[in-house]
Design an enzyme around this catalytic site. Structure first.
Site, PDB file in Angstrom:
ATOM      1  N   ASP A 204     -26.209  65.069  62.086  1.00 39.59           N
ATOM      2  CA  ASP A 204     -26.218  66.153  61.285  1.00 39.59           C
ATOM      3  C   ASP A 204     -25.314  65.905  60.139  1.00 39.59           C
ATOM      4  OD1 ASP A 204     -26.592  68.715  60.470  1.00 39.59           O
ATOM      5  OD2 ASP A 204     -25.368  69.617  61.456  1.00 39.59           O
TER       6      ASP A 204
ATOM      7  N   SER B 178     -20.321  75.174  57.310  1.00 39.54           N
ATOM      8  CA  SER B 178     -20.885  74.051  57.713  1.00 39.54           C
ATOM      9  C   SER B 178     -20.814  73.006  56.728  1.00 39.54           C
ATOM     10  CB  SER B 178     -22.246  74.177  57.856  1.00 39.54           C
ATOM     11  OG  SER B 178     -22.708  74.591  58.965  1.00 39.54           O
TER      12      SER B 178
ATOM     13  N   HIS C 134     -28.030  70.022  58.066  1.00 44.03           N
ATOM     14  CA  HIS C 134     -28.837  71.097  58.116  1.00 44.03           C
ATOM     15  C   HIS C 134     -28.516  72.239  57.038  1.00 44.03           C
ATOM     16  CE1 HIS C 134     -25.040  72.741  59.916  1.00 44.03           C
ATOM     17  NE2 HIS C 134     -25.356  73.746  59.511  1.00 44.03           N
TER      18      HIS C 134
END
Length: 476
Positions: A146, A220, A116
């Site tokens: 992911d 992230s 993402h």
């Protein structure tokens, strides 16, 4: 509250809180560092050169006319409906830039981050810990876990991380997260492993470590280290009512990351193993209905025709282990099978008709199929014991509901509130295929099965939208 990805679009404003004189004086009186502090500092100093910043940019895109105010323009309504004429400068949405984190997987310049973070990016830049920047190629991404792999050419070997074994970590272990929250590069936070094996509805192939180390927007894709300096997870999401850290961070386990990254490096795609079964967790109610002692394993509710499992596994089998790895619930099996290469000969331990046995099958290549259904049926037949009204499964009903010719049963057309069937979770449009050990092809057969059923709760096999599942119904 919601699960939020922890990547960052540059904030429009920043809130900085100063430390007063009293606070500064208190900070100045901290104790001398302990040996544990020194060890942590040494660990951070060692691994930090392997942590990178990911800068993902999307180019300017035309904005649809209806999103803008054309009031007062002589052709405003026309432009709203059909866009501007040739040569007309439509409003543009400016380029957006997002930040994430990552780490060097291989000294040749392979970088791991989150899918993402780089999804829909037109350009991706990697900034190393020494502030050098390099254009990055997206080697491949896997939305289902992911994970993304990038490649840069730094002109020299880079310092790569050591990957740890996420299966052996224990709840309560100390962990260290390094990343770029809110664009503040090389930020270090510490905490513990709060839980293992978390499923946060990111899909059947991802398993997460929960940690209370502060994870914020921009973390992230960054690494979660154990105290040996090994990566045990990739920080991916936070659970927060406000978007900030509340001590609930989630990292994809390193064992899954290693498998996915190796696949992506190979050809940019992920090859997943596939059995060809529909499964569900064995609840205590289902265990009682099936006459088995423990509520464990993955219950096979359907076997797809011409799949690897066809002719090997059967409806009602309970899969207890896959290649000597325990299957405690239905969520364990997709991860175990999905990380197995297609063509691999595998051994399953199953419970069939109350007896444990081992079977062999060859794992196939993952595929997916889905069917949705509404229902329009006639010729109703009421059954008071279950609290349902059922009808024959006609050809018209099959076509309307997407039920194939191999499925036989009766269709639930009405459901009485608080009835045994309603409490068990049956829905209008479900096809009752079997009750107990008796197939149900007609309403009369359903009545017969109810008259002869010996267990309470009764085990009922239903077909819902093309998928077959078991439910346990406590009879009135």
């Amino acid at each position: 509250m919601s699960i939020r990805k922890s990547s960052l679009l540059f904030p429009r404003t920043s809130n900085w809180i100063g430390v007063g004189a009293l606070g500064a004086a208190m900070l100045a009186t901290t104790a001398l560092p302990s040996m544990a502090d020194e060890a942590l500092a040494d660990l951070v100093e060692t691994v930090s050169p392997s942590v990178v910043t990911i800068i993902a940019e999307q180019t300017a895109t035309p904005v649809q006319g209806q999103e803008f105010d054309f009031e007062g323009h002589p052709f405003g309504e026309f432009f709203k409906r059909f866009g501007g004429p040739e040569g007309f400068n439509m409003p543009q949405r400016g380029p957006s830039q997002g930040l994430g984190s990552g780490f060097v997987l291989d000294e040749a310049g392979y970088i791991v981050t989150n899918h993402h973070v780089v999804d829909n990016a037109s350009t991706v830049t990697v900034r190393l810990s020494d502030d050098r920047t390099f254009d990055a190629e997206i080697v491949g991404t896997d939305p289902l876990t992911d994970i993304a792999v990038l490649k840069i050419d730094a002109g020299e070997n880079l310092q790569a991380v050591d990957m740890g074994d996420s299966d052996v970590i224990r709840v309560g272990e100390d962990v260290v997260a390094i990343g770029n929250p809110f664009g503040l590069s090389s930020t270090v936070t510490t905490g513990i492993v709060s839980a293992k094996g978390r499923n946060i509805s990111e899909g059947p192939y991802a398993e997460f470590i929960q940690t209370d180390a502060a994870i914020n927007k921009g973390n992230s894709g960054g690494p979660l280290f154990n105290m040996e300096g090994e990566v045990i997870g990739v920080n991916s999401a936070i659970y927060s009512p406000s978007g900030g850290s509340v001590g609930l961070g989630f990292a994809v386990t390193s064992n899954i990351v290693e498998h996915i990254a190796a696949d992506l490096r190979d050809d940019g795609q992920v090859s997943r193993g596939w059995l060809g079964v529909s499964i569900q967790t064995v609840s205590p109610q289902l265990a009682a209905a099936m006459g088995i002692d423990a509520a464990t394993g993955a219950l096979v509710s359907d076997v797809i025709a011409d799949s690897p499992a066809d002719g090997v596994l059967k409806q009602g089998d309970v899969i207890l282990s896959f290649n000597n790895e325990a299957v405690e619930s239905s969520g364990d099996l997709p991860i175990l099978v999905g990380t197995t290469k297609a063509g691999t000969d595998s051994t399953l331990t199953i419970l069939r008709d109350g007896k444990e046995q081992q079977i062999e099958l060859t794992v196939g290549q993952h595929q997916s199929a889905a069917a949705e259904a509404d229902t329009v049926v006639e010729d109703k037949f009421a059954d008071s014991a279950l609290g349902v009204t059922v009808a024959p499964l006609t050809e018209a009903a099959r076509a309307e509901m997407g039920v194939n010719d191999t499925v036989n049963g009766v269709v639930v057309t009405e459901l009485q509130p608080e009835s045994p069937a309603a409490k068990a979770g049956l829905q209008r449009g479900d096809v009752i295929v079997r009750l107990g050990n008796q197939d149900v092809e007609t309403p009369d057969a359903l009545q017969s099965a109810l008259d002869s059923v010996e267990s309470d709760p009764a085990l009922v096999l239903i077909n819902r939208g093309g998928n077959q599942i078991f439910v346990a119904v406590e009879l009135a």
